[in-house]
Design a protein around this motif. Structure first.
Motif, PDB file in Angstrom:
ATOM      1  N   SER A 135       1.002  -1.375  -0.071  1.00 63.65           N
ATOM      2  CA  SER A 135      -0.163   0.147  -0.030  1.00 63.65           C
ATOM      3  C   SER A 135       0.898   1.491   0.008  1.00 63.65           C
ATOM      4  CB  SER A 135      -1.015  -0.067   1.185  1.00 63.65           C
ATOM      5  OG  SER A 135       0.055   0.024   2.588  1.00 63.65           O
ATOM      6  N   LYS A 136       2.007   1.295   0.563  1.00 64.12           N
ATOM      7  CA  LYS A 136       2.838   2.363   0.914  1.00 64.12           C
ATOM      8  C   LYS A 136       3.662   2.756  -0.733  1.00 64.12           C
ATOM      9  CE  LYS A 136       6.987  -0.004   1.930  1.00 64.12           C
ATOM     10  NZ  LYS A 136       7.583   0.177   0.664  1.00 64.12           N
ATOM     11  N   ASP A 137       3.380   1.847  -1.456  1.00 63.68           N
ATOM     12  CA  ASP A 137       4.046   2.167  -2.866  1.00 63.68           C
ATOM     13  C   ASP A 137       2.866   2.691  -4.055  1.00 63.68           C
ATOM     14  OD1 ASP A 137       6.605   1.452  -2.068  1.00 63.68           O
ATOM     15  OD2 ASP A 137       6.085  -1.016  -2.069  1.00 63.68           O
ATOM     16  N   GLY A 138       1.594   3.146  -3.489  1.00 63.94           N
ATOM     17  CA  GLY A 138       0.685   3.685  -4.455  1.00 63.94           C
ATOM     18  C   GLY A 138      -0.200   2.500  -5.197  1.00 63.94           C
ATOM     19  N   ALA A 139      -0.325   1.564  -4.276  1.00 60.28           N
ATOM     20  CA  ALA A 139      -0.975   0.213  -4.957  1.00 60.28           C
ATOM     21  C   ALA A 139      -2.532   0.506  -5.171  1.00 60.28           C
ATOM     22  CB  ALA A 139      -0.688  -0.870  -3.964  1.00 60.28           C
ATOM     23  N   GLU A 140      -3.179   1.574  -4.335  1.00 63.29           N
ATOM     24  CA  GLU A 140      -4.499   1.552  -4.436  1.00 63.29           C
ATOM     25  C   GLU A 140      -5.267   1.387  -5.910  1.00 63.29           C
ATOM     26  OE1 GLU A 140      -8.101   4.788  -3.525  1.00 63.29           O
ATOM     27  OE2 GLU A 140      -6.146   5.351  -3.455  1.00 63.29           O
ATOM     28  N   LEU A 141      -4.793   1.882  -6.880  1.00 62.78           N
ATOM     29  CA  LEU A 141      -5.316   1.796  -8.154  1.00 62.78           C
ATOM     30  C   LEU A 141      -5.198   0.324  -8.712  1.00 62.78           C
ATOM     31  CD1 LEU A 141      -6.656   2.857 -10.907  1.00 62.78           C
ATOM     32  CD2 LEU A 141      -4.201   3.296 -11.282  1.00 62.78           C
ATOM     33  N   PHE A 142      -4.292  -0.481  -8.427  1.00 68.09           N
ATOM     34  CA  PHE A 142      -3.867  -1.809  -8.826  1.00 68.09           C
ATOM     35  C   PHE A 142      -4.670  -2.778  -8.080  1.00 68.09           C
ATOM     36  CE2 PHE A 142      -0.631   1.286 -10.649  1.00 68.09           C
ATOM     37  CZ  PHE A 142      -0.825   0.751 -11.862  1.00 68.09           C
TER      38      PHE A 142
ATOM     39  N   PHE B 187     -13.620   4.540  -8.970  1.00 66.56           N
ATOM     40  CA  PHE B 187     -12.411   5.216  -9.344  1.00 66.56           C
ATOM     41  C   PHE B 187     -12.607   6.783  -9.739  1.00 66.56           C
ATOM     42  CE2 PHE B 187     -10.621   1.078  -8.451  1.00 66.56           C
ATOM     43  CZ  PHE B 187      -9.631   1.282  -7.696  1.00 66.56           C
ATOM     44  N   ARG B 188     -13.747   7.066 -10.126  1.00 70.17           N
ATOM     45  CA  ARG B 188     -13.832   8.323 -10.666  1.00 70.17           C
ATOM     46  C   ARG B 188     -13.240   9.383  -9.628  1.00 70.17           C
ATOM     47  NH1 ARG B 188     -17.586  11.567 -13.871  1.00 70.17           N
ATOM     48  NH2 ARG B 188     -18.781   9.616 -14.666  1.00 70.17           N
ATOM     49  N   PRO B 189     -13.432   9.422  -8.294  1.00 70.52           N
ATOM     50  CA  PRO B 189     -12.832  10.651  -7.659  1.00 70.52           C
ATOM     51  C   PRO B 189     -11.450  10.649  -7.664  1.00 70.52           C
ATOM     52  CG  PRO B 189     -14.294   9.561  -6.175  1.00 70.52           C
ATOM     53  CD  PRO B 189     -14.284   8.661  -7.567  1.00 70.52           C
ATOM     54  N   LEU B 190     -10.584   9.450  -7.655  1.00 70.05           N
ATOM     55  CA  LEU B 190      -9.282   9.409  -7.620  1.00 70.05           C
ATOM     56  C   LEU B 190      -8.705   9.840  -9.040  1.00 70.05           C
ATOM     57  CD1 LEU B 190      -6.490   8.318  -6.813  1.00 70.05           C
ATOM     58  CD2 LEU B 190      -6.964   6.063  -7.803  1.00 70.05           C
ATOM     59  N   PHE B 191      -9.502   9.385 -10.037  1.00 72.70           N
ATOM     60  CA  PHE B 191      -8.810   9.880 -11.454  1.00 72.70           C
ATOM     61  C   PHE B 191      -9.008  11.324 -11.813  1.00 72.70           C
ATOM     62  CE2 PHE B 191      -8.621   5.212 -12.755  1.00 72.70           C
ATOM     63  CZ  PHE B 191      -7.587   5.379 -13.579  1.00 72.70           C
ATOM     64  N   VAL B 192     -10.328  11.687 -11.421  1.00 78.72           N
ATOM     65  CA  VAL B 192     -10.583  13.154 -11.895  1.00 78.72           C
ATOM     66  C   VAL B 192      -9.735  14.004 -10.926  1.00 78.72           C
ATOM     67  CG1 VAL B 192     -12.314  14.949 -11.364  1.00 78.72           C
ATOM     68  CG2 VAL B 192     -13.048  12.838 -12.277  1.00 78.72           C
ATOM     69  N   GLY B 193      -9.397  13.564  -9.642  1.00 71.70           N
ATOM     70  CA  GLY B 193      -8.502  14.523  -8.877  1.00 71.70           C
ATOM     71  C   GLY B 193      -7.048  14.349  -9.575  1.00 71.70           C
ATOM     72  N   LEU B 194      -6.840  13.174  -9.996  1.00 72.91           N
ATOM     73  CA  LEU B 194      -5.396  13.043 -10.689  1.00 72.91           C
ATOM     74  C   LEU B 194      -5.116  13.996 -11.780  1.00 72.91           C
ATOM     75  CD1 LEU B 194      -4.494   9.187 -10.174  1.00 72.91           C
ATOM     76  CD2 LEU B 194      -3.504  11.228  -8.792  1.00 72.91           C
ATOM     77  N   TYR B 195      -6.288  13.935 -12.622  1.00 75.65           N
ATOM     78  CA  TYR B 195      -6.344  14.656 -13.807  1.00 75.65           C
ATOM     79  C   TYR B 195      -6.476  16.143 -13.659  1.00 75.65           C
ATOM     80  CZ  TYR B 195      -7.668  15.587 -18.637  1.00 75.65           C
ATOM     81  OH  TYR B 195      -7.608  16.029 -19.947  1.00 75.65           O
ATOM     82  N   ASN B 196      -7.205  16.612 -12.707  1.00 77.41           N
ATOM     83  CA  ASN B 196      -7.005  18.194 -12.510  1.00 77.41           C
ATOM     84  C   ASN B 196      -6.152  18.518 -12.029  1.00 77.41           C
ATOM     85  OD1 ASN B 196      -9.695  18.400 -13.436  1.00 77.41           O
ATOM     86  ND2 ASN B 196     -10.785  18.125 -11.658  1.00 77.41           N
ATOM     87  N   HIS B 197      -5.307  17.728 -10.906  1.00 83.86           N
ATOM     88  CA  HIS B 197      -4.042  18.581 -10.013  1.00 83.86           C
ATOM     89  C   HIS B 197      -2.794  18.261 -11.054  1.00 83.86           C
ATOM     90  CE1 HIS B 197      -3.061  14.651  -7.840  1.00 83.86           C
ATOM     91  NE2 HIS B 197      -1.833  15.058  -8.315  1.00 83.86           N
ATOM     92  N   ARG B 198      -2.961  17.421 -12.180  1.00 81.32           N
ATOM     93  CA  ARG B 198      -1.608  17.488 -12.783  1.00 81.32           C
ATOM     94  C   ARG B 198      -1.739  18.743 -14.092  1.00 81.32           C
ATOM     95  NH1 ARG B 198      -2.184  14.398 -18.594  1.00 81.32           N
ATOM     96  NH2 ARG B 198      -3.829  15.550 -19.167  1.00 81.32           N
ATOM     97  N   GLN B 199      -2.953  19.261 -14.206  1.00 77.45           N
ATOM     98  CA  GLN B 199      -3.426  20.153 -15.533  1.00 77.45           C
ATOM     99  C   GLN B 199      -2.263  21.412 -15.500  1.00 77.45           C
ATOM    100  OE1 GLN B 199      -4.517  18.259 -17.549  1.00 77.45           O
ATOM    101  NE2 GLN B 199      -6.417  19.308 -18.188  1.00 77.45           N
ATOM    102  N   GLU B 200      -2.003  21.857 -14.388  1.00 76.94           N
ATOM    103  CA  GLU B 200      -1.061  22.970 -14.285  1.00 76.94           C
ATOM    104  C   GLU B 200       0.185  22.812 -14.673  1.00 76.94           C
ATOM    105  OE1 GLU B 200       0.584  26.370 -11.339  1.00 76.94           O
ATOM    106  OE2 GLU B 200      -0.904  25.273 -10.481  1.00 76.94           O
ATOM    107  N   GLN B 201       0.724  21.686 -14.546  1.00 76.40           N
ATOM    108  CA  GLN B 201       2.020  21.357 -15.033  1.00 76.40           C
ATOM    109  C   GLN B 201       2.018  20.809 -16.218  1.00 76.40           C
ATOM    110  OE1 GLN B 201       4.385  22.182 -12.944  1.00 76.40           O
ATOM    111  NE2 GLN B 201       2.883  22.756 -11.215  1.00 76.40           N
ATOM    112  N   TYR B 202       0.889  20.181 -16.669  1.00 76.02           N
ATOM    113  CA  TYR B 202       0.676  19.789 -18.152  1.00 76.02           C
ATOM    114  C   TYR B 202       0.636  20.785 -18.867  1.00 76.02           C
ATOM    115  CZ  TYR B 202      -0.706  16.454 -21.642  1.00 76.02           C
ATOM    116  OH  TYR B 202      -0.686  15.510 -23.069  1.00 76.02           O
ATOM    117  N   PHE B 203      -0.223  21.698 -18.805  1.00 74.15           N
ATOM    118  CA  PHE B 203      -0.256  23.178 -19.720  1.00 74.15           C
ATOM    119  C   PHE B 203       0.993  23.767 -19.608  1.00 74.15           C
ATOM    120  CE2 PHE B 203      -4.983  23.221 -18.688  1.00 74.15           C
ATOM    121  CZ  PHE B 203      -5.173  22.141 -19.501  1.00 74.15           C
TER     122      PHE B 203
END
Length: 428
Positions: free
Chosen positions: A88-95, A206-222
């Motif tokens: 779990s400490k290694d970001g396992a939630e999604l997988f 997983f909607r909340p997880l994906f939406v959150g990841l997508y939105n908080h990456r946008q500033e750096q992506y743009f």
């Protein structure tokens, strides 16, 4: 996967991997005893990382090398690839909650044998789809697979940063066609696959997880997009038309739905360069090819695997130039295999397959925005799921470096205009 040196001592490609303590002689002794005839005892046992940082994200991969004593007094060396769940400490939630190991277990126990049997019954004995699985453990503590080490047969990956040239991509397209054709015939004979193969990562859970990841990456992506070698007005137009996290997730769910009126197959689901291995003849020509990693298999349109593989893994010089040719190569082998297997339903024409690629075309931008950024990352010690999803300043810096990475930027500079010309950039 890493190699074993000429001195037969295993080389560790990832000194940062914390190998679980239970991966030891006691665990492997009954596995080796079952797999190796006349096994007597283990003389030396060495576990090392199987992959370098950035080569695998969804599981822990360990190469186990053992010097063993046989009952006749001789010694030999054996090696295996152990694959188990992330902690779990290694970001396992999604997988760890997506049935990945349940899918892969069933693929090795049931479906790969079914597919190979179909070809053998049709008189084709030279189809290889996956490595030999020697042990499966499903317990409350963990899910684990132990596979043959393909390095023993000189299999290797291509350089993922260079991608597949035409000879390799032709072989991969043929391999996908062989897999897809057998899965379609098996469906025709035995009915629908288990419900777990109807699921992918785009579920409401997983909607909340994906939406959150997508939105908080946008500033750096743009911010990164504005450094790419595209006209500034084009970049601003792309940015202005980018979907929100909710819109992107809805479009991803939509393109994941299965239309039973279409031609459907069991997709590999993670068909990028690291999940294909090849060995070669003495003249350098490809001899054999094989899939690895069957955790993401999903029933649906073959467009999923085709978009995913081409976007992530075709070399830059042919990714767009040969796109339509790729579909033709796949189609020719698909038709050939379906006929060999006596598939009784409608076989899609090449024109119909091109239409299907457009219908499910949003898989292209989905893959480019997400998976491609990961597969383009050069190996480094921080390449892991935890770093990519970290919401703080450290994560922001990591993501910005990921999106400005030259391999990703060069790919996106040709893919964005291509997606726009195809009319699939937004998935509308």
């Amino acid at each position: 996967m890493s190699s074993v040196s000429k001195s037969n001592k295993p080389v560790n490609p990832n000194e940062y991997l914390d190998i679980p303590k239970w991966i030891n002689e006691d665990y492997f002794r009954p596995i080796i005893e079952k797999d190796v005839e006349n096994f007597a005892s283990i003389v030396n046992f060495t576990p090392v990382a199987a992959t370098a940082p950035g080569e695998n994200y969804s599981s822990v991969m360990v190469r186990v090398v053992a010097d063993i004593l046989l009952k006749d007094g001789s010694q030999k060396q054996v090696s295996y690839i152990l694959k188990t769940m992330l902690e779990s400490k290694d970001g396992a939630e999604l997988f760890n909650t997506r049935n990945l190991f349940s899918k892969e277990t069933k693929m090795y126990e049931v479906h790969i044998p079914q597919f190979i049997k179909l070809y053998k019954e049709a008189g084709v004995d030279n189809i290889e789809l996956a490595p030999k699985c020697v042990h499966i453990e499903v317990s409350p503590e963990r899910s684990t697979l132990v596979l043959e080490d393909l390095k023993r047969q000189s299999f290797q990956n291509v350089d993922r940063l260079k991608g597949f040239d035409m000879p390799h991509i032709r072989r991969v397209l043929h391999k996908l066609a062989e897999f897809h054709a057998a899965s379609a015939r098996n469906f025709e004979l035995n009915g629908p696959y288990d419900q777990i193969y109807s699921e992918n990562i785009f579920t409401e859970t997983f909607r909340p997880l994906f939406v959150g990841l997508y939105n908080h990456r946008q500033e750096q992506y743009f911010k990164a997009m504005r450094t790419w070698n595209l006209p500034k007005d084009e970049i601003e137009r792309y940015i202005a038309n980018f979907r929100t996290g909710e819109e992107n997730f809805d479009a991803s769910v939509k393109v994941s739905r299965v239309d039973e009126n279409d031609f459907n197959v069991l997709n590999h689901g993670d068909s990028w360069s690291n999940n294909y291995m090849f060995n070669y003849k003495t003249n350098g020509a490809i001899d054999r090819s094989i899939f690895v990693d069957l955790q993401m298999c999903k029933w649906g349109s073959p467009a999923n695997d085709l978009w995913y593989m081409i976007v992530t893994s075709a070399s830059l010089d042919i990714k767009i130039k040969e796109f339509d040719h790729f579909i033709q190569i796949y189609h020719e082998r698909l038709v050939e295999c379906l006929k060999i297997l006596k598939y009784g339903k409608h076989i899609p024409t090449l024109k119909e397959l091109h239409i299907i690629m457009l219908k499910y075309g949003y898989w292209g931008p989905i893959t480019a925005d997400g998976v491609l950024a990961v597969t383009c990352l050069p190996t480094n010690k921080d390449a892991n799921m935890k770093m990519m999803t970290n919401p703080g300043p450290e994560g922001d810096a990591y993501r910005y470096n990921m999106y400005t990475n030259q391999f990703y930027a060069r790919a996106m500079e040709i893919l964005l205009p291509f997606f726009e010309c195809k009319g699939i950039l937004r998935g509308d």
